[in-house]
Design a protein around this motif. Structure first.
Motif, short mmCIF file in Angstrom:
data_model
loop_
_atom_site.label_atom_id
_atom_site.label_comp_id
_atom_site.label_asym_id
_atom_site.label_seq_id
_atom_site.Cartn_x
_atom_site.Cartn_y
_atom_site.Cartn_z
N LYS A 328 0.80 -1.31 -0.50
CA LYS A 328 0.39 0.11 -0.59
C LYS A 328 0.70 1.33 0.21
O LYS A 328 1.80 1.46 0.54
CB LYS A 328 -1.13 -0.17 1.04
N THR A 331 1.65 7.41 3.28
CA THR A 331 0.70 8.96 3.31
C THR A 331 0.81 9.49 2.73
O THR A 331 0.15 10.10 1.83
CB THR A 331 0.32 9.31 5.52
N LEU A 334 1.14 8.87 -1.40
CA LEU A 334 -0.37 8.39 -1.94
C LEU A 334 -0.65 10.12 -1.58
O LEU A 334 -0.67 10.51 -3.08
CB LEU A 334 -1.68 8.42 -0.88
N HIS A 335 -0.19 11.03 -1.18
CA HIS A 335 -0.64 12.62 -1.23
C HIS A 335 0.18 13.32 -1.85
O HIS A 335 -0.85 13.81 -3.37
CB HIS A 335 -0.10 13.29 0.20
N HIS A 338 -1.61 11.75 -5.85
CA HIS A 338 -2.79 13.18 -6.04
C HIS A 338 -2.21 14.00 -6.62
O HIS A 338 -2.79 14.49 -7.62
CB HIS A 338 -3.31 12.76 -4.55
N GLU A 380 -8.64 13.20 -4.56
CA GLU A 380 -8.23 13.69 -3.84
C GLU A 380 -8.59 12.47 -2.65
O GLU A 380 -7.76 12.24 -1.73
CB GLU A 380 -7.89 14.88 -3.07
N LYS A 381 -9.46 12.28 -2.87
CA LYS A 381 -10.97 10.66 -1.48
C LYS A 381 -10.33 9.53 -2.57
O LYS A 381 -10.58 8.46 -1.48
CB LYS A 381 -12.21 10.79 -2.01
N ILE A 382 -9.16 8.73 -3.19
CA ILE A 382 -8.75 8.36 -3.57
C ILE A 382 -8.00 6.97 -2.35
O ILE A 382 -6.59 8.36 -2.23
CB ILE A 382 -7.88 7.71 -4.77
N SER A 383 -8.01 6.21 -2.06
CA SER A 383 -7.12 5.51 -1.25
C SER A 383 -6.22 4.34 -1.54
O SER A 383 -6.27 4.33 -2.62
CB SER A 383 -8.38 4.98 -0.06
N SER A 384 -5.34 4.69 -0.11
CA SER A 384 -3.86 3.55 -1.18
C SER A 384 -4.99 2.16 -0.77
O SER A 384 -5.16 1.15 -1.75
CB SER A 384 -3.46 2.75 0.67
N GLU A 385 -6.24 1.90 -0.23
CA GLU A 385 -6.78 0.77 -0.23
C GLU A 385 -7.55 0.27 -1.36
O GLU A 385 -7.32 -0.88 -1.83
CB GLU A 385 -7.97 0.31 0.53
N GLU A 386 -7.70 1.83 -2.30
CA GLU A 386 -8.27 1.04 -3.78
C GLU A 386 -7.66 1.06 -4.50
O GLU A 386 -7.66 0.11 -5.66
CB GLU A 386 -9.59 2.71 -3.65
#
Length: 407
Positions: A328, A331, A334-335, A338, A380-386
């Motif tokens: 995954k 944070t 991922l930021h 995005h 910005e709402k897309i998560s690592s899990e997705e």
């Protein structure tokens, strides 16, 4: 960012964005492309894009080409699997001139036989040029292989044989069947008020007879993973791999776009560029792309390298795909992902021409256009899990098709 919408009585839609600029961009996009061709029409959508500039009932070729160029404007067009776009860029005073010309060539072209014969030679040269450029040709061949037996599996340019067989009668039959008023959008990004634009559109387009589409595109369903090696003389070996994704909602499309951008997008810090080019020097170009269509999505990974390094490149690509399936993003990672994609989007939309082409296509497909600010918030709402879930869904190399051009 606000877009204005209007629909003429004949079904032609208008999307408009006012901008404070000296230059305006005007386009007519038609919801027809290669996938709408019958088996005997291969290459006709693209060929029409060429011959539509050859003359109308009131203009010859020189007059068509000079009408905007004489005042410093630009007239252009392109064809894809799903749409054909005719567009112009002019100083604001010449918006009516551009709209009148676009209307004339799209709806009043004569398609004289001698012009068709001349342009066939031009398109055949374009086909030969593409074949001499393996880094371009491989994408066409890959889609031909992937979608074999389906209308998506035909080359946009057609073949030398199919182009030679195009006739005026075939062109008129194709445009009558596919240039439907409910499948056409007038897109304008320019310094013009909506009220005046609607008045101009009614003046030039309202007399076009309503023509509602009577057919539906066949959906591609039967994907089979394939492997193919085409021997060519080339200093590099070119390879492409990928797969077809089932139709997704817009959220899934955005996750796929972000995922493929992390893997091999335009940023030089993409996973594949860092692992294969920057650390090993095996390639000059490596990229991953995701292309959503109206009913499916297509993702591809392309490399060009010395043949001796091909297997090494494949191995490194597999490792990066495996990492995305297992690890995954943190944070901070991922930021950054995005922000990188959002920044790329805003830079793209900094061009008013690019925005006009984009909103025309999106309004054609979805009947509305989502502002870039709204899209940014969703990204910005897309998560690592997705991202990891989608990676495990689509990065199964047993389901990849693979095409190699080289020795």
């Amino acid at each position: 960012m606000t877009y204005n919408y209007h629909r003429l009585a004949n079904g032609i839609r208008i999307i408009h964005k006012p901008v404070n600029s000296a230059v305006s961009h005007i386009g007519l996009v038609v919801n027809t492309g290669t996938r709408d061709e019958e088996k005997t029409e291969s290459g006709i959508a693209h060929f029409i894009e060429h011959v539509i500039f050859k003359g109308t009932h009131k203009r010859n070729t020189y007059q068509v080409l000079s009408y905007l160029e004489n005042i410093g404007g630009d007239l252009n067009a392109y064809t894809t699997k799903e749409e054909t776009f005719f567009y112009a860029s002019v100083l604001n005073d010449y918006i009516p001139r551009a709209l009148e010309l676009l209307t004339d060539i799209v709806f009043n072209s004569t398609f004289v036989q001698k012009d068709l014969d001349t342009e066939k030679e031009v398109v055949i040269e374009e086909i030969q040029l593409c074949k001499d450029t393996p880094s371009e040709w491989i994408f066409d061949e890959f889609e031909n292989m992937l979608f074999a037996g389906h209308s998506l599996g035909t080359n946009i340019l057609g073949t030398v044989k199919s182009v030679k067989q195009i006739t005026r009668e075939k062109i008129l039959n194709f445009t009558d069947r596919t240039y439907n008023t409910d499948q056409i959008v007038l897109a304008v990004v320019g310094n013009i008020e909506l009220k005046r634009l609607i008045k101009l559109a009614n003046f030039y387009l309202a007399d076009i007879k309503e023509n509602i589409r009577q057919f539906q595109r066949p959906i591609f369903k039967d994907f089979i993973a394939q492997q193919k090696h085409i021997k060519i003389r080339s200093n590099q070996t070119h390879a492409i791999m990928g797969s077809v994704l089932p139709a997704y909602d817009e959220t899934k499309n955005q996750i796929a776009t972000l995922l493929l951008n992390i893997l091999g997008g335009q940023g030089l810090n993409s996973r594949l560029n860092m692992a294969v080019r920057e650390k090993k020097g095996y390639v000059y170009n490596i990229e991953a792309n995701y292309a959503p269509m109206s009913d499916i999505g297509l993702f591809t990974i392309y490399i060009g390298c010395d043949n001796k390094n091909l297997d090494k490149c494949f191995s490194l690509i597999s490792k990066e795909l495996d990492k995305l399936k297992r690890q995954k993003l943190g944070t901070l990672q991922l930021h950054r992902a995005h922000k990188q994609l959002i920044g790329q989007m805003y830079i793209t939309y900094e061009s008013n021409l690019t925005e006009m082409l984009s909103i025309g296509k999106n309004n054609l497909i979805f009947d509305t256009v989502e502002p870039i600010e709204s899209i940014s918030k969703k990204i910005e709402k897309i998560s690592s899990e997705e991202l990891i879930d989608l990676s495990n869904e689509i990065f199964d190399e047993n389901n990849f098709s693979r095409l190699i051009l080289g020795k």
